[in-house]
Design an enzyme around this catalytic site. Sequence first.
Site, PDB file in Angstrom:
ATOM      1  CB  CYS A 136      -0.982   0.052   1.157  1.00 19.61           C
ATOM      2  SG  CYS A 136      -2.221  -1.249   1.118  1.00 19.61           S
ATOM      3  CB  SER A 144      -6.531  -6.455  -1.850  1.00 14.17           C
ATOM      4  OG  SER A 144      -7.094  -5.325  -2.466  1.00 14.17           O
ATOM      5  CG  ASN A 188       1.811   1.204   3.936  1.00 11.66           C
ATOM      6  OD1 ASN A 188       1.563   0.062   3.588  1.00 11.66           O
ATOM      7  ND2 ASN A 188       3.030   1.697   3.950  1.00 11.66           N
ATOM      8  CD  GLU A 239      -0.619  -8.223   8.746  1.00 10.23           C
ATOM      9  OE1 GLU A 239      -1.160  -9.265   9.202  1.00 10.23           O
ATOM     10  OE2 GLU A 239       0.307  -8.251   7.925  1.00 10.23           O
TER      11      GLU A 239
END
Length: 177
Positions: A2, A51, A75, A77
């Site tokens: 991202c 994605s 951006n 996780e």
Amino acid sequence: MCGLAVMLGLGRRQPDAAVLARMAQSIAHRGPNDSGLYLDAQVGFAFRRLSILDLSPAGHQPMASEDGQLVIVFNGEIYNYIELRDELRSAGYRFHSNSDTEVLLAAYRHWGPACLARLNGMWAFVIHDRRRGVLFGARDRFGIKPLFAHRAKDCWLLASEIKAILASGLYRRATNW
């Protein structure tokens, strides 16, 4: 991976869609699956999506809260997003996606900036809190996901890569926060 780009106008400067588009195009390699643009009075976001967690359109960014008062570009996780989602559900929050982005947005709404202490992961994000007229951004503690900043003459630019700031056409120098 991202990629995000942000423009915060100073004074009477409004965000420029063309500038944001150039910034996003320069980091298109970071997100080949989707892209998005958000423009408000002084704030503009551009996003390139790779994605991973939620492959559906429900994970599209920039992502807004149900009432439209919070908008995020993210951006990274959040490794503990499932636990956070469960805790937030217990507090009455509803979720429409399986994305950590939506959980992060709800965490900010619920805990404000203190949400950072609850996050486990790697991230760089910016939230436009329209209710309070605030732009809130952060990157993970180790800088795994960078967030570069540049103060131009009449705006601030933030991006996942320096090349996005260079592509804006408004570059003087950048700093990695």
